[in-house]
Structure formats: structure tokens, C-alpha cells
Design a protein around this motif. Structure first.
Motif, PDB file in Angstrom:
ATOM      1  N   ALA A   1     -14.420 -65.138 -10.358  1.00  0.00           N
ATOM      2  CA  ALA A   1     -14.233 -66.420  -9.004  1.00  0.00           C
ATOM      3  C   ALA A   1     -15.104 -66.456  -8.060  1.00  0.00           C
ATOM      4  O   ALA A   1     -15.470 -67.706  -7.478  1.00  0.00           O
ATOM      5  CB  ALA A   1     -12.924 -66.119  -8.278  1.00  0.00           C
ATOM      6  N   ASN A   2     -16.194 -65.621  -7.859  1.00  0.00           N
ATOM      7  CA  ASN A   2     -17.338 -65.684  -7.174  1.00  0.00           C
ATOM      8  C   ASN A   2     -18.255 -66.580  -7.786  1.00  0.00           C
ATOM      9  O   ASN A   2     -18.714 -67.736  -7.134  1.00  0.00           O
ATOM     10  CB  ASN A   2     -17.505 -64.130  -7.372  1.00  0.00           C
ATOM     11  CG  ASN A   2     -17.256 -63.645  -5.281  1.00  0.00           C
ATOM     12  OD1 ASN A   2     -16.262 -64.220  -5.124  1.00  0.00           O
ATOM     13  ND2 ASN A   2     -16.371 -62.418  -6.008  1.00  0.00           N
ATOM     14  N   ASN A   3     -18.794 -66.634  -9.350  1.00  0.00           N
ATOM     15  CA  ASN A   3     -19.214 -67.601 -10.143  1.00  0.00           C
ATOM     16  C   ASN A   3     -18.588 -69.064  -9.505  1.00  0.00           C
ATOM     17  O   ASN A   3     -19.432 -69.594  -9.332  1.00  0.00           O
ATOM     18  CB  ASN A   3     -19.104 -66.938 -11.529  1.00  0.00           C
ATOM     19  CG  ASN A   3     -20.608 -65.794 -11.777  1.00  0.00           C
ATOM     20  OD1 ASN A   3     -21.360 -65.726 -10.714  1.00  0.00           O
ATOM     21  ND2 ASN A   3     -20.124 -65.371 -12.303  1.00  0.00           N
ATOM     22  N   ILE A   4     -17.635 -68.923 -10.032  1.00  0.00           N
ATOM     23  CA  ILE A   4     -17.195 -70.665 -10.026  1.00  0.00           C
ATOM     24  C   ILE A   4     -17.720 -71.313  -8.449  1.00  0.00           C
ATOM     25  O   ILE A   4     -17.875 -72.142  -8.079  1.00  0.00           O
ATOM     26  CB  ILE A   4     -15.344 -69.863 -10.339  1.00  0.00           C
ATOM     27  CG1 ILE A   4     -14.965 -70.157 -11.674  1.00  0.00           C
ATOM     28  CG2 ILE A   4     -15.328 -72.080  -9.243  1.00  0.00           C
ATOM     29  CD1 ILE A   4     -14.036 -70.197 -11.933  1.00  0.00           C
ATOM     30  N   ARG A   5     -16.923 -70.207  -7.209  1.00  0.00           N
ATOM     31  CA  ARG A   5     -17.877 -70.999  -5.971  1.00  0.00           C
ATOM     32  C   ARG A   5     -19.216 -71.449  -5.761  1.00  0.00           C
ATOM     33  O   ARG A   5     -18.990 -72.398  -5.354  1.00  0.00           O
ATOM     34  CB  ARG A   5     -16.980 -69.295  -4.655  1.00  0.00           C
ATOM     35  CG  ARG A   5     -17.487 -70.035  -3.458  1.00  0.00           C
ATOM     36  CD  ARG A   5     -16.988 -68.584  -2.403  1.00  0.00           C
ATOM     37  NE  ARG A   5     -17.632 -68.277  -3.041  1.00  0.00           N
ATOM     38  CZ  ARG A   5     -17.102 -66.786  -2.755  1.00  0.00           C
ATOM     39  NH1 ARG A   5     -15.784 -66.863  -3.595  1.00  0.00           N
ATOM     40  NH2 ARG A   5     -17.878 -65.540  -3.006  1.00  0.00           N
ATOM     41  N   LYS A   6     -19.463 -70.104  -6.093  1.00  0.00           N
ATOM     42  CA  LYS A   6     -21.390 -70.610  -6.097  1.00  0.00           C
ATOM     43  C   LYS A   6     -21.438 -71.468  -6.800  1.00  0.00           C
ATOM     44  O   LYS A   6     -22.386 -72.022  -6.663  1.00  0.00           O
ATOM     45  CB  LYS A   6     -22.128 -68.868  -6.690  1.00  0.00           C
ATOM     46  CG  LYS A   6     -23.544 -69.556  -7.162  1.00  0.00           C
ATOM     47  CD  LYS A   6     -24.150 -67.769  -7.726  1.00  0.00           C
ATOM     48  CE  LYS A   6     -26.003 -68.793  -8.151  1.00  0.00           C
ATOM     49  NZ  LYS A   6     -26.120 -66.916  -8.825  1.00  0.00           N
ATOM     50  N   HIS A   7     -20.984 -71.932  -7.950  1.00  0.00           N
ATOM     51  CA  HIS A   7     -21.484 -73.306  -9.109  1.00  0.00           C
ATOM     52  C   HIS A   7     -21.083 -74.337  -8.583  1.00  0.00           C
ATOM     53  O   HIS A   7     -22.235 -75.037  -8.305  1.00  0.00           O
ATOM     54  CB  HIS A   7     -20.795 -72.625 -10.316  1.00  0.00           C
ATOM     55  CG  HIS A   7     -21.365 -71.270 -11.010  1.00  0.00           C
ATOM     56  ND1 HIS A   7     -21.256 -70.834 -12.116  1.00  0.00           N
ATOM     57  CD2 HIS A   7     -23.197 -71.503 -10.699  1.00  0.00           C
ATOM     58  CE1 HIS A   7     -21.951 -69.682 -12.752  1.00  0.00           C
ATOM     59  NE2 HIS A   7     -22.792 -70.385 -11.642  1.00  0.00           N
ATOM     60  N   CYS A   8     -19.968 -74.419  -8.403  1.00  0.00           N
ATOM     61  CA  CYS A   8     -18.823 -76.081  -7.324  1.00  0.00           C
ATOM     62  C   CYS A   8     -20.151 -76.081  -6.186  1.00  0.00           C
ATOM     63  O   CYS A   8     -20.399 -77.282  -5.991  1.00  0.00           O
ATOM     64  CB  CYS A   8     -17.351 -75.770  -7.264  1.00  0.00           C
ATOM     65  SG  CYS A   8     -16.842 -75.073  -8.808  1.00  0.00           S
ATOM     66  N   ARG A   9     -19.755 -74.924  -5.555  1.00  0.00           N
ATOM     67  CA  ARG A   9     -20.845 -75.629  -4.026  1.00  0.00           C
ATOM     68  C   ARG A   9     -22.314 -75.957  -4.351  1.00  0.00           C
ATOM     69  O   ARG A   9     -23.401 -77.136  -4.266  1.00  0.00           O
ATOM     70  CB  ARG A   9     -21.174 -74.323  -2.883  1.00  0.00           C
ATOM     71  CG  ARG A   9     -19.604 -73.988  -3.033  1.00  0.00           C
ATOM     72  CD  ARG A   9     -19.505 -73.101  -1.675  1.00  0.00           C
ATOM     73  NE  ARG A   9     -18.100 -73.239  -0.460  1.00  0.00           N
ATOM     74  CZ  ARG A   9     -18.201 -71.917   0.331  1.00  0.00           C
ATOM     75  NH1 ARG A   9     -18.829 -71.449   0.966  1.00  0.00           N
ATOM     76  NH2 ARG A   9     -17.252 -72.144   0.356  1.00  0.00           N
ATOM     77  N   GLU A  10     -23.142 -75.853  -5.338  1.00  0.00           N
ATOM     78  CA  GLU A  10     -24.476 -75.882  -6.155  1.00  0.00           C
ATOM     79  C   GLU A  10     -24.016 -77.435  -6.029  1.00  0.00           C
ATOM     80  O   GLU A  10     -25.135 -77.947  -6.271  1.00  0.00           O
ATOM     81  CB  GLU A  10     -24.670 -74.814  -6.703  1.00  0.00           C
ATOM     82  CG  GLU A  10     -25.647 -73.599  -6.635  1.00  0.00           C
ATOM     83  CD  GLU A  10     -26.174 -72.642  -7.205  1.00  0.00           C
ATOM     84  OE1 GLU A  10     -25.814 -73.406  -8.400  1.00  0.00           O
ATOM     85  OE2 GLU A  10     -26.068 -71.210  -7.409  1.00  0.00           O
ATOM     86  N   ILE A  11     -23.456 -77.527  -6.883  1.00  0.00           N
ATOM     87  CA  ILE A  11     -23.547 -78.766  -7.288  1.00  0.00           C
ATOM     88  C   ILE A  11     -22.934 -80.202  -6.621  1.00  0.00           C
ATOM     89  O   ILE A  11     -23.546 -81.155  -6.122  1.00  0.00           O
ATOM     90  CB  ILE A  11     -21.864 -78.835  -8.359  1.00  0.00           C
ATOM     91  CG1 ILE A  11     -22.530 -78.003 -10.227  1.00  0.00           C
ATOM     92  CG2 ILE A  11     -21.658 -80.461  -9.385  1.00  0.00           C
ATOM     93  CD1 ILE A  11     -21.242 -77.804 -10.869  1.00  0.00           C
ATOM     94  N   LEU A  12     -21.681 -79.654  -5.771  1.00  0.00           N
ATOM     95  CA  LEU A  12     -21.415 -80.797  -4.801  1.00  0.00           C
ATOM     96  C   LEU A  12     -22.097 -80.773  -4.025  1.00  0.00           C
ATOM     97  O   LEU A  12     -22.099 -81.637  -3.196  1.00  0.00           O
ATOM     98  CB  LEU A  12     -20.080 -80.837  -4.210  1.00  0.00           C
ATOM     99  CG  LEU A  12     -19.267 -80.877  -5.287  1.00  0.00           C
ATOM    100  CD1 LEU A  12     -17.932 -80.260  -4.439  1.00  0.00           C
ATOM    101  CD2 LEU A  12     -18.898 -83.053  -5.684  1.00  0.00           C
TER     102      LEU A  12
END
Length: 294
Positions: free
Chosen positions: A281-292
Motif C-alpha cells: 500500500a505504501n508503494n502504491i501511494r508513492k508511485h501514484c503521487r509520483e505519476i500525478l
């Protein structure tokens, strides 16, 4: 979940011997050893049974049932591992869906649309976080500083968290369509990803709420106990007092396999063999925020 090097035999064996499973089994092994010694003493010293006694032939039954028991344990561990691996695949799918949804929205939304981009930067990872919280049965409210979108901070902790977040995401996507910020084709594309997120949630709930049938689990335990405590009755004629070591070892192997199956059949817990869904879940948050954030 404990990360380890499978090629390092020393630390792998050391972990098994120091695991909670071994600590729970050790007192039982002492009891089985004492019971085996008592059976050996009773047959050899008190009853003075000879090698011609019919009791010696009980080992034939153990030989036949040993094959059946091995099949049952193989099926048991395979079933438990299938649940564990299915759970891992679902969280892997959620990771891919979250990234894909973020990439699509990043391409569809204008760079200067800070309000909507900020909403999806926080709401998409929030789905994984609330799913993690739901599966761990820990309805802790995520502390969010939402000035533009206070609805994200108003999630009801007593309701289904992932459903609330998915509903908010779809409402926002539908609002973008009604405001002519995205086309009908783009809405359909985004709808598939949102549906995929809820499908993952449903699959994880199925795994969590559908344990191995209690009748099957109970039968295996009873089978192992009866099989083990009757071993010294026949094998004492060929092993003598060595059954005090051999029988506990056989019992240790059988019961450990069963306990490993129990450990991995619930993949969303806090055991060392359970899935690290908090890190995912932490990785999902990190990657989504990087993309957007682009």
C-alpha cells in the motif's frame, strides 16, 4: 512478511527452529516422548510381549495409512498456498491498476488542473490503504490534510472503507465527464480500472472470509494425533526404547506441515509468513503521487 535468502540454509533452519511454531510444539514433543517411553516400558518390561505377538503387526496399518496421510497433507498445504498466492496476485493486480489509472488520468487532465490532480493523487492510494485496514480488521482513520477535498477526510470508519473511496473516485470521474473535461471513451476506459479495483477488493474479502472448512481441518489434526500416538505400539519391537526419539520426530514433521498450512492460509495477518500488504500500500501511494505530480 520476513524477507530472507533461500540459498542460506543455516539462517533458514535457524529461523524454523526459533519460530513460534517450534516453541508451541516443543512441550507437546516432550509429552509424546514420555508417552512413547511409557508404551515401550509397558510392552517390553511389564507385559513381556514377544516378537510373535500380534501387536507387532500394527505397523502394517501405519504403513498403509502413512500414504493416505501424506496425500492429505500435500492437499492441505497446496490449498493453503493457493490462498496465499491468490492473495498476492490480487494485490499485484491492485498495484498495476492503481498505476495504470494514475497514468491515464495524468495524460487526460491538464497540467494546470491542480485541484483534480491533487484529488486523484490522494484518493487512488487511499483505496489500497483502506483495503489494507479492512483486511487487517483495523479501522484506523487515515489522517488526511484535505483542504480542496474534505470529503476524503470524512470517511466513516464504521462503514466499508474501500467502497467509500471507490465511490468517491467514480463520482469525481463522472463529474469530469459531465463538465466535458473528459470524453465518453475516456470515461469508459477509466470505468474499467475502477471496476478492477472493486474486483480486487471482492477477491480479497473472499479469501479472508472463507477459511478452510473446520471439518477438514479437525480431521487432519485428529488423524495426525491418532497416527502418532499409536506408532510406538508396533514399532517398539523393532526399535525398542529408541521410539522415545523416533515417534516425537515423526510427530514433529507431521504437525509442522499442518501448522505451516494454518499460517499461510490467512495471508492478511501479522505472522512472518503473511503478505506485507502495508508495504504494498505504501508503494502504491508513492508511485501514484509520483505519476500525478508531473
Amino acid at each position: 512478511m520476513k524477507v530472507y535468502n533461500p540459498k542460506d540454509w543455516f539462517h533458514t533452519i535457524k529461523h524454523l527452529l526459533k519460530s513460534d511454531h517450534s516453541k508451541k510444539i516443543f512441550p507437546i514433543l516432550l509429552l509424546v516422548s514420555a508417552f512413547s517411553w511409557g508404551v515401550a516400558y509397558l510392552e517390553l518390561e511389564y507385559l513381556n510381549l514377544s516378537d510373535k505377538s500380534w501387536v507387532k503387526n500394527i505397523t502394517t496399518v501405519h504403513n498403509l495409512l502413512g500414504f493416505v496421510l501424506s496425500l492429505i497433507l500435500v492437499f492441505r498445504t497446496n490449498t493453503a498456498y493457493d490462498r496465499w498466492w491468490e492473495a498476492r496476485k490480487q494485490w499485484g493486480a491492485l498495484t498495476n491498476i492503481s498505476r495504470t489509472l494514475s497514468i491515464k488520468l495524468n495524460a487526460m487532465l491538464p497540467v494546470d488542473d491542480k485541484v483534480n490532480r491533487n484529488f486523484f493523487r490522494k484518493s487512488i492510494p487511499l483505496f489500497a490503504e483502506t483495503l489494507f485496514s479492512f483486511l487487517r480488521s483495523d479501522y484506523t482513520k487515515f489522517m488526511l490534510d484535505e483542504k480542496d477535498h474534505p470529503e476524503l477526510a470524512d470517511l466513516d470508519d464504521k462503514k466499508h472503507g474501500p467502497n467509500q473511496v471507490a465511490s468517491l473516485i467514480f463520482k469525481k470521474v463522472n463529474a469530469l465527464y459531465t463538465e466535458n473535461k473528459i470524453t465518453g471513451d475516456q470515461l469508459r476506459i477509466l470505468h474499467e480500472d475502477i471496476t478492477g479495483m472493486t474486483n480486487v477488493c471482492g477477491a480479497c474479502e473472499r479469501i479472508k472470509n472463507t477459511p478452510i472448512p473446520i471439518a477438514y481441518s479437525s480431521f487432519i489434526k485428529i488423524f495426525i494425533i491418532i497416527y502418532s500416538i499409536t506408532l510406538p505400539v508396533g514399532y517398539v519391537f523393532s526399535m525398542g526404547y529408541f521410539v522415545t526419539l523416533a515417534v516425537p520426530f515423526i510427530f514433529y514433521v507431521l504437525i509442522t506441515i499442518e501448522m505451516i498450512g494454518e499460517s499461510i492460509e490467512e495471508p492478511f495477518g501479522l505472522d512472518s509468513d503473511d503478505l506485507p500488504i502495508d508495504k504494498i500500500a505504501n508503494n502504491i501511494r508513492k508511485h501514484c503521487r509520483e505519476i500525478l505530480a508531473q
